[in-house]
Structure formats: structure tokens, C-alpha cells
Design a protein around this motif. Structure first.
Motif, short mmCIF file in Angstrom:
data_model
loop_
_atom_site.label_atom_id
_atom_site.label_comp_id
_atom_site.label_asym_id
_atom_site.label_seq_id
_atom_site.Cartn_x
_atom_site.Cartn_y
_atom_site.Cartn_z
N TRP A 52 144.63 -32.19 100.90
CA TRP A 52 144.83 -31.50 99.62
C TRP A 52 144.48 -30.01 99.75
CZ3 TRP A 52 141.71 -28.95 96.05
CH2 TRP A 52 142.22 -28.82 94.75
N LEU A 53 143.37 -29.77 100.46
CA LEU A 53 142.91 -28.40 100.65
C LEU A 53 143.90 -27.59 101.50
CD1 LEU A 53 140.59 -26.49 100.05
CD2 LEU A 53 139.32 -27.48 101.96
N MET A 54 144.50 -28.27 102.49
CA MET A 54 145.49 -27.61 103.33
C MET A 54 146.72 -27.20 102.50
SD MET A 54 144.53 -27.06 106.36
CE MET A 54 146.07 -26.73 107.20
N SER A 87 138.49 -25.22 109.67
CA SER A 87 138.56 -24.02 110.49
C SER A 87 138.23 -24.33 111.94
CB SER A 87 137.58 -22.95 109.98
OG SER A 87 137.90 -22.65 108.66
N ILE A 88 137.21 -25.15 112.16
CA ILE A 88 136.82 -25.49 113.52
C ILE A 88 137.87 -26.40 114.17
CG2 ILE A 88 134.99 -26.54 114.94
CD1 ILE A 88 134.29 -23.89 113.39
N MET A 89 138.55 -27.16 113.32
CA MET A 89 139.60 -28.05 113.84
C MET A 89 140.87 -27.29 114.22
SD MET A 89 139.51 -31.10 111.08
CE MET A 89 138.25 -32.32 111.02
N GLY A 90 140.98 -26.04 113.77
CA GLY A 90 142.17 -25.27 114.09
C GLY A 90 143.25 -25.36 113.03
N LEU A 91 142.94 -26.05 111.94
CA LEU A 91 143.93 -26.18 110.86
C LEU A 91 143.86 -24.97 109.92
CD1 LEU A 91 143.45 -29.98 110.13
CD2 LEU A 91 145.40 -28.89 111.23
N ALA A 92 142.64 -24.43 109.82
CA ALA A 92 142.48 -23.21 109.03
C ALA A 92 141.92 -22.14 109.96
CB ALA A 92 141.54 -23.47 107.87
N ARG A 108 136.90 -15.31 104.84
CA ARG A 108 138.29 -15.42 104.43
C ARG A 108 138.93 -16.55 105.21
NH1 ARG A 108 140.85 -11.15 101.72
NH2 ARG A 108 139.35 -9.55 101.13
N TYR A 109 139.86 -17.17 104.56
CA TYR A 109 140.51 -18.32 105.19
C TYR A 109 142.02 -18.16 105.11
CZ TYR A 109 135.95 -20.56 105.11
OH TYR A 109 134.63 -20.86 105.31
N SER A 110 142.67 -18.63 106.19
CA SER A 110 144.13 -18.68 106.18
C SER A 110 144.52 -19.93 106.97
CB SER A 110 144.71 -17.41 106.82
OG SER A 110 144.13 -17.19 108.09
N LEU A 111 145.81 -20.13 107.15
CA LEU A 111 146.24 -21.32 107.88
C LEU A 111 145.91 -21.13 109.36
CD1 LEU A 111 149.71 -22.02 106.23
CD2 LEU A 111 147.59 -23.32 105.94
N GLY A 112 145.46 -22.20 110.02
CA GLY A 112 145.12 -22.14 111.44
C GLY A 112 146.34 -22.39 112.31
N PRO A 113 146.14 -22.28 113.63
CA PRO A 113 147.29 -22.47 114.53
C PRO A 113 147.88 -23.88 114.47
CG PRO A 113 145.23 -22.25 115.75
CD PRO A 113 144.93 -21.89 114.33
N LEU A 114 147.05 -24.86 114.11
CA LEU A 114 147.58 -26.24 114.08
C LEU A 114 148.13 -26.63 112.69
CD1 LEU A 114 144.79 -28.05 116.18
CD2 LEU A 114 146.98 -27.11 116.95
N ALA A 115 148.03 -25.69 111.77
CA ALA A 115 148.43 -26.01 110.38
C ALA A 115 149.88 -26.42 110.25
CB ALA A 115 148.13 -24.84 109.46
N PRO A 116 150.85 -25.68 110.89
CA PRO A 116 152.25 -26.04 110.66
C PRO A 116 152.57 -27.49 111.01
CG PRO A 116 152.10 -23.87 111.65
CD PRO A 116 150.72 -24.44 111.67
N SER A 117 152.09 -27.93 112.20
CA SER A 117 152.43 -29.32 112.57
C SER A 117 151.71 -30.31 111.64
CB SER A 117 152.07 -29.57 114.03
OG SER A 117 150.67 -29.42 114.19
N PHE A 118 150.46 -29.92 111.25
CA PHE A 118 149.71 -30.80 110.32
C PHE A 118 150.45 -30.91 108.97
CE2 PHE A 118 146.87 -31.17 106.69
CZ PHE A 118 146.23 -32.37 106.97
#
Lengths: 704, 219
Positions: free
Chosen positions: B15-17, B79-84, B102-112
């Protein structure tokens, strides 16, 4: 007061399509004393003319009588609902048709003219003097002249005595009809009126009593059921009371639990709020710790970057491991020890074996860190306690919630039980009391009605005694007249006797002795001893008719004596076997000869198709009697039964020949000559002439 | 914050993603953590207006605005997981020691997100979050940070005095008292008979909040 019956002396029917008359003059028939015959064939209007006579006298009013015996009738008249009888028989709706009838009642001459379309009086004269042409004037005139007590009694006499029409009702066979006619004719006028009034009143009171009784009985049943229920259902009442107590306890329990539940809810909300606040406080402490420690980790791992540092600070600050999500306090305690003792967090190397020198905290920072450690420990402790407390208050809340559900379900069950018991409970005392009052009131009213009716009955009894005396005074005359009348045409011995019958004027009224005439007749089985025949079904159909006619005649003869009277009979031959026609004719002819100087009137309609009746009405002997007489040459006189016969030259005046005055129907158009021949034979039958003359007469008739 | 994340934790992070993705699509990332907490609250309060279930029906009126330690934990974990992506972490002194991040989408966010949005309920939440951030982005930047103070639920005086330092507001946990939803529905009546769909309702409501914020500041 002496009773006088109406006599029709002249009838005129004008402008009525059914009777155009000679040269359109309609009917103008003077009814002479003695016999008058309305002769015609089927469909010429004999019945209509008789009805004109009846309605001319009775007017547009009728009694309220159903089929069957008169019974306890309402002795009042009401306006006819349907006056279309005469209108519907002609094309113009009897627009200008009138019937003019000259009456003689006692010494009073009354001439009444009525419109046939609605029977309204349009002209009225009394003793030659014109009076207001109203029904009320007419009624007043006939009552004054006849001495009858009421217009109802006049109607009664017309219906039951004077007019013997096709729709006649029995008199001898209907005991209540006898009571009424004897009352109207024989009771003193005042008594007749009083008895009618009292009888009506008693009947009305009785009817009211019965109606009330039906309602009372219903209420009594309701009351009895209520009382029985009240007496018998003590156990139910007791059960109801105990269930009511249980229901109250259940409601109180539900309310009490609801109260506890509200408190528990407030408690859990309160604890949750405290916990939320504690979490924030903990967060603030952690962030303060974060601020103080990040310099240390930066110096220890200069290249670790902000995320790595953030992870370490978070772990050291007690937030848990952001890498794996472990929030066990042991992980942070270890890191904390490492930081405090200068041991490498990765390989556990003591400071002596390390070639890095991490930045040391200042004394102030050290103190602050120590404070924060204390605060954090305290906050952790508080949070744990609050979490435990929240769990406990939640559990307590849900426990109470379940308790409330159970208690509420129990309450609903008990209240349903209570409701069912309530339905089978006897009515409350005040309801029974109200019912008792209703029943008592109704009983009081009933008793009042009974008392009122009994008072009226006392008076009625007195009046009936007067009436009975009057009836008994003429009973013997009626009996002897009847015997003579019956003997004229009945082969069996027939007589009437007076019996004192019980009569009730209502279901609940007392019984009253009423003098009534009952007939006795011999038969093939009882040859010598006449047997009572109280019901019309106990005699043959033709005997029933003769006996009733004889009884009517007897009453008129006995009551009127030498005062004139009238009888109007519709086709008497209709119900007679041919053998009795001459006898019946003679009986009626004998009646016609009565009535003193003014003389009786006997008006009979007769069908020319049954030609024996008219000679018989004129008093001629039958053909068989003449045949016997002509055969016996030794006798000089006329046949004995024809001694009072109407002379030949008078007969034509006494017949209203509808063949002359009525609108001709197809049967008349086609067979007129034949019907005229029958008319002439009725006037002057062949058999009344010497056999030697008959051939010549026959020839003359043929030529004519 | 349990030891082993359960299904609900996974759902909450998904939901947060979607919330972060909404912010990213509105061009608002990297987004200050405070804005994420504010928008997370508004997303919950407005969820019924969009026909969605409420994720968290509890908020604490606090000196720093809506803030959820659990949500912050999840953000950090993601963030630590790479999603944010966590950036600009710094300590600040703001009525005590606090932090900024500050938070933004992480490198793994698109596939997630590709996989997560295959779940219908998350996809619906995602659409709503995109709309919410679009509306939020359309507000004047100077007003955005304060609109939550004007929210009908957050500013209600039923649960406690506005001057109280910490008021825990239960709008959809144990109670059903979502003034935000009611207020957004009531606004329709003031639109001169114009019918609004749920998307428009979100926009109207946020503009309303912004206007109130501006008015509050002006007064």
C-alpha cells in the motif's frame, strides 16, 4: 261503531288504451245491486279492470307482508314502490287515463277519480261535495264512513275480505289473518285501533329486546370467558410474574454489562491513546539518540554512507534492524556495548587492535546519551506496559462484549416468553370490571324493556278481552252462515267451530287467548264425525278454496247483517270443477241478493270460454237440473234452484262485456263471432228453454 | 513492529509503495517523510469517498502533524530493501531533536509495482493514490504542508481540544467517525448542482483544504 263496507256503484275508465270503449268513451259501468259480471276472454283485461277497482279503493299504498302467513305483521301501510302496473300495459304510459269510482260506504257517497299512471287522487267528492283531491282527504272520508279504525284496517278488509283476486291470501287457514280481520271488523273501533297499536308496540319492544339480547349474550360470553380465565389461570399469572421478574433482572444485567462495556471501551481507548503517545515519545528519544550517535558511526565507517549510518543508528538507538527487520532488544544492546567499549561491531576487535580511532563523545554528549538511555529504557518499559495493558483492556472489552451478546440473547428469550405468557393471561381486573358494567347495563336495559312490554301486555290483554267478547257475540252467526254457505257446494258435512288459540306477539312475549275459527269436515274415512282440519294441506285444493270463500262470505254476512256489502271475485270458475260451478254460482248469487234495500254487490269476472259460470252467477240452475226438470212434466214451477234468478231482460245490464269495450286482441279479431255466440249463450243458456223451442231459437241465432 | 512480518505487514508495505508511486507520478519525489505521513493520513481519511477500505483509522494530532512510527518503520525497511530510496537524512532541532528524510521509489520498485498492481485491490488503491497526489501537486507548494491541519477529521474538536499537545483520533478503527468523508460529500451540495465523481471529489476537497489554509494564514 257499526262497520260499513264499501260498495262500488259505478265505474268509469277513461282514456286508457286497454279499454277504448264504444266510440272511444271507455268504460262506464253502473254496478247494480246483486250480481255484476265482467265478461271477457283471455287477454282482454279482466284482471286489469279488477285491479283498477282495487286500486281505486286502496290507493297507492300497500301493507308490508311477506309470503306465507301474516304473522306478527307491522300494522302500517307504506307507499307502493312500483306504480307502473297500469302504465306498463298501454303504449302512452296511461298519460291521461283516469278511473272514476262511485262508492257508497254506509250512507256516505264518495266519488274518487285517480290517475292511472300513478294512482294519485285527482278528484274527490263526498256526498256530492267536492273536497281536496288528496290521499289524506280520501283516507279520512273512508275511515269516517266505514267506521274502521285505520287505513291499514281498510286495506286489510279489502285484501282479505272484499277482493277475492288471483293473488288472494287465505283467511280461514291463516290464524293471524283471522285475528286481524276479526279485530278490524268485529272489535269495537277504539279497541281495534288500540289492539293494533299495542300489538305493534309489543312487537317492536320484543324485536328491540331480541336485538339487545344477541349483543348481551355476546358480552356475557366474553365476560364469562374473562372471569373463567381470571379464576383458572392463577398458575399462569404466577408464572408471568416470575418471568417478569426474570425479564427485569435480564434487562438490568444487560444494562449493567453495557455500562461496564462503556467503561472498558473508554479504558481501552485511553490506554491506546497513551500507547500512541508513548510510541511518539519513544520515536523522539530515538531521533535524539540518532543525532548524537551519527557522528560516531561516521568516524568509524566514513564510507558507509547515509543509509548504512541510518541503519546502524537505528539499530543502536533501539529501533530494530532495518536490514532484517529484527526488533529484538538483544541486537541493539550488543551494538550499544560495542560503541561504549570501542569494540568493532563487525569483528569484535578491542580498541587496542584497531587502527581506527572513532570520534569520542564529549562529556556533555556522554551525559546526554546516558540520559537518553535512561529515558529510552523508561519509554520502552512504559510502552511494553501499555501494550500489555492495551491487550488486557481489549480482552476485557471483548469479554464484556461477548457477555453482553449472551445476556441480550437471554433477555430476548425471556421477553419473548413473557410476551407469550402475556397473551394467555386473563384480562386485567379493570377490563373485567368494565365488561361487568356493560353486561349489567345491558341487563338493566333488557329488564326495562321487559317491564315496559309487560305493561303494554296488560293493556293488550284487557283490550283483547273486549275484542274476544265481541267476536264471541257473533261467532254463532258466523258458524251458521258458514254451514249454509258450505252446504251449498260441498258434498261433505262441513262446519266451523271457535277455539281459543294461544298467540304470541313476539318471541319473548306472553301468550294471549285469541278466538279463532277452525274447520271440521267429514271424509270418506270419517263419514259421520267431522274432523278438524287446521291446516290447508289437510283438505283438497278445491275444498280449500270453497271453504275459504264460504268463510269470507260468512263473516261478511254475519257482521254486516242487512247492511250492504260487496265482494269482488276474480274468475271463480278458475279453481272449480264444472260440477261445482252451479253450486258456487248459487252461493254467490244468494250473497248478492242480501244487503237490504241498497243491496249487496257481487262483482265477478268470468271467462266466456267457461260459459256455465255466468248463468250460475245469475242464479240459473245447471243444465243437468234443467234437464231433470223439463223431463218432469208434473211440476209447474221453475226449477227450485232458479227461483231467485235474474230475469233475462236484466242480465245484459249486469254484464260488462269486454268484447265491446276492450281493445281487441288477435284472438278476438279472429274469433269474434264465436265469442259473441258464447256471450249470448252465457246470457241466455239453451238449456233454460223448453226443448221444443230450442231448434227454432237455434235457427234464429244462426240467421242472426 | 513484530519480529516476522505477517500478511498485513506485506499488504501495508505494498500500500505504501502505491502511495510512493503516486507521489512519483505527480513529480513530487523525493518526498519529505512528513508529507508522506500527511498524505498517508489523508489517503485513509478519503478512502471511503473513493469506495476503498481504510488502511489505518487512527491518527495522532501532534505538534509535527500526523506521524506514524509503524509507517516510518515500513518506509525505512522498504528503503533498505531497495524498493524505496532514502535520501537527505539529517537531524534537525525542531521543538526537540527530530529528523528529516526524503523518500522516492527505489531501484527495485518498478518490478515490485508491476507485480503488486496485478492485485486488484492494490491497483484500485494505486489509482486513488495517483489521484490524491495529482490533487496535492496542484496545490500551491507553500500550502501543501499545512492542508492537513484543516482536515475535518484531523481538526475535529470532538476527540480533543485543538491546543492539546497529543490527541489520538480514532476515525475508523473502533469508531466510525470519519468527518473527512462527510465533509467531502457535503461539499457537493455547494457546487450548484454539479455532480462530481470520486476523482473530482478528491480534487475539490484538497482545494477546499488549501483555501481554508490560505484563509487561516491570512487571518
Amino acid at each position: 261503531m257499526t262497520v260499513h263496507l264499501p260498495i262500488i256503484r259505478r265505474v268509469q275508465v277513461s282514456d286508457y288504451g286497454l279499454y277504448p270503449g264504444k266510440k272511444g268513451k271507455g268504460i262506464d259501468w253502473t254496478v247494480k245491486k246483486g250480481v255484476g259480471v265482467i265478461a271477457g276472454v283471455n287477454g282482454l283485461g279482466k284482471t286489469t279492470l279488477l285491479n283498477i277497482l282495487f286500486r281505486a279503493l286502496a290507493g297507492p299504498k300497500d301493507w308490508r307482508i311477506d309470503e306465507g302467513p301474516l304473522g306478527n305483521l307491522d300494522r302500517t301501510l307504506r307507499k307502493m314502490r312500483d306504480t307502473s302496473y297500469f302504465r306498463s300495459r298501454v303504449l302512452d304510459g296511461a298519460a291521461g287515463a283516469t278511473a272514476r269510482v262511485e262508492l257508497l260506504i254506509g250512507a256516505t257517497k264518495i266519488t274518487v277519480v285517480r290517475r292511472l299512471r300513478d294512482l294519485r287522487v285527482v278528484e274527490l267528492s263526498i256526498d256530492g261535495r267536492q273536497v281536496g283531491a288528496t290521499e289524506e282527504e280520501y283516507t279520512a272520508a273512508i275511515l269516517s264512513a266505514s267506521g274502521l279504525a285505520s287505513e291499514f284496517d281498510f286495506h286489510l278488509v279489502l285484501r282479505l275480505l272484499i277482493f277475492y283476486l288471483e293473488d288472494r291470501r287465505p283467511l280461514l287457514w291463516d290464524r293471524s289473518a283471522q285475528d286481524e280481520i276479526l279485530r278490524a271488523l268485529i272489535y269495537p273501533t277504539e279497541t281495534a285501533a288500540r289492539v293494533a297499536e299495542l300489538a305493534n308496540k309489543i312487537q317492536s319492544l320484543d324485536s328491540e329486546y331480541r336485538n339487545q339480547r344477541v349483543y348481551l349474550n355476546r358480552q356475557v360470553v366474553v365476560l364469562e370467558e374473562a372471569e373463567a380465565a381470571s379464576a383458572a389461570d392463577a398458575a399462569t399469572v404466577s408464572q408471568f410474574k416470575s418471568t417478569k421478574t426474570r425479564a427485569r433482572a435480564a434487562r438490568e444485567r444487560v444494562a449493567s454489562i453495557a455500562e461496564s462495556l462503556a467503561l472498558a471501551d473508554a479504558e481501552r481507548v485511553n490506554v491506546r491513546s497513551s500507547l500512541e503517545r508513548a510510541k511518539l515519545r519513544h520515536e523522539e528519544i530515538r531521533r535524539a539518540h540518532h543525532d548524537l550517535r551519527q557522528r560516531f558511526f561516521s568516524s568509524l565507517y566514513p564510507q558507509i554512507g547515509e543509509v548504512g549510518r541510518y541503519v546502524l543508528v537505528s539499530l543502536e538507538g533501539g529501533a530494530g534492524c532495518l536490514v532484517c527487520g529484527n526488533v529484538d532488544a538483544g541486537a541493539s544492546a550488543r551494538l550499544e556495548r560495542c560503541v561504549a567499549d570501542g569494540i568493532c561491531p563487525l569483528c569484535d576487535a578491542p580498541p587496542a587492535r584497531q587502527d581506527v580511532r572513532p570520534a569520542k563523545s564529549t562529556a556533555a554528549e556522554g551525559r546526554r546519551l546516558a540520559e537518553l538511555e535512561d529515558e529510552r529504557a523508561e519509554a520502552d518499559d512504559e510502552r511494553r506496559k501499555l501494550e500489555a495493558s492495551l491487550q488486557a483492556s481489549r480482552d476485557r472489552y471483548y469479554e464484556l462484549y461477548e457477555e453482553q451478546l449472551t445476556a441480550d440473547a437471554e433477555r430476548i428469550d425471556i421477553e419473548r416468553e413473557l410476551e407469550l405468557l402475556g397473551q394467555s393471561l386473563p384480562p386485567p381486573d379493570d377490563e373485567i370490571e368494565a365488561l361487568r358494567k356493560v353486561v349489567n347495563d345491558l341487563r338493566r336495559k333488557q329488564n326495562a324493556l321487559i317491564r315496559k312490554r309487560e305493561l303494554e301486555e296488560v293493556t293488550l290483554r284487557e283490550q283483547l278481552a273486549i275484542g274476544r267478547k265481541a267476536v264471541m257475540a257473533v261467532a254463532e252467526t258466523i258458524k251458521s252462515q258458514f254451514r249454509r254457505n258450505a252446504a251449498a257446494f260441498l258434498a261433505e258435512d262441513c262446519e266451523i267451530t271457535v277455539v281459543q288459540d294461544d298467540r304470541k306477539f313476539g318471541d319473548q312475549t306472553g301468550t294471549f287467548k285469541m278466538p279463532r275459527f277452525t274447520v271440521k269436515l267429514t271424509s270418506g274415512v270419517f263419514k259421520l264425525q267431522p274432523q278438524p282440519r287446521r291446516a290447508s294441506t289437510e283438505v283438497s285444493e278445491s275444498q280449500k278454496e270453497f271453504i275459504d270463500l264460504a268463510f269470507r262470505l260468512a263473516i261478511i254476512q254475519a257482521v254486516m247483517g242487512r247492511r250492504p256489502s260487496m265482494m269482488v271475485i276474480e274468475t271463480p270458475e278458475a279453481s272449480l270443477d264444472s260440477i261445482f260451478i252451479a253450486r258456487a254460482g248459487r252461493l254467490l248469487a244468494r250473497f248478492a241478493t242480501g244487503g237490504g234495500a241498497v243491496g249487496n254487490r257481487l262483482i265477478a269476472s268470468s271467462n266466456l270460454n267457461k260459459e256455465d259460470m255466468i248463468p250460475a252467477l245469475f242464479g240459473l240452475a245447471s243444465e243437468e237440473e234443467y234437464v231433470e226438470w223439463w223431463a218432469d212434466r208434473r211440476r209447474k214451477t221453475q226449477p227450485p234452484s232458479s227461483s231467485g234468478a235474474v230475469p233475462l231482460d236484466e242480465r245484459r245490464d249486469r254484464i260488462l262485456n269486454l268484447l265491446d269495450v276492450a281493445a281487441e286482441n288477435r284472438a278476438v279479431v279472429e274469433n269474434k263471432q264465436g265469442y259473441l255466440l258464447r256471450y249470448r249463450r252465457a246470457l241466455d243458456p239453451e238449456w233454460s228453454h223448453p226443448p221444443s223451442e230450442r231448434a227454432a231459437r237455434f235457427r234464429r241465432r244462426e240467421v242472426g | 513492529m513484530s519480529d516476522a512480518p505477517n500478511e498485513a505487514d506485506h499488504w501495508a508495505r505494498g500500500w505504501l509503495m502505491t502511495l510512493l508511486d503516486g507521489a512519483a507520478r505527480a513529480g513530487l519525489t523525493p518526498l519529505p517523510h512528513t508529507a508522506i505521513h500527511h498524505l498517508a493520513f489523508l489517503a485513509n481519511a478519503l478512502a471511503p469517498a473513493y469506495g476503498l477500505p481504510v488502511e489505518t483509522g487512527l491518527v495522532t494530532r501532534w505538534k509535527r502533524g500526523p506521524y506514524s512510527p509503524e509507517l516510518q518503520w515500513d518506509l525505512d525497511r522498504l528503503s533498505i530493501m531497495g524498493l524505496a530510496r532514502l535520501t537527505s537524512v539529517e537531524s534537525v532541532s525542531d521543538r526537540g531533536k527530530w529528523f528529516l528524510a526524503r523518500y522516492s521509489l527505489g531501484p527495485l520498485a518498478p518490478s515490485f509495482l508491476d507485480q503488486a498492481l496485478a492485485v486488484g485491490s492494490l491497483a484500485r488503491a494505486h489509482r486513488f493514490h495517483c489521484e490524491l497526489f495529482a490533487a496535492y501537486a496542484s496545490l500551491a507548494p507553500t500550502l501543501r504542508g499545512a492542508v492537513v491541519d484543516q482536515d475535518a477529521t484531523y481538526a475535529n474538536t470532538v476527540d480533543g481540544d485543538l491546543y492539546e499537545s497529543e490527541t489520538v483520533i480514532d476515525f475508523a478503527e473502533w469508531k466510525d467517525r470519519n468527518f473527512t468523508d462527510r465533509a467531502s460529500a457535503t461539499l457537493e451540495g455547494h457546487l450548484g448542482g454539479i455532480k462530481v465523481d470520486p476523482r473530482q471529489r478528491v480534487h475539490v476537497y484538497l482545494r477546499y483544504l488549501a483555501r481554508r489554509t490560505a484563509q487561516a494564514r491570512a487571518s
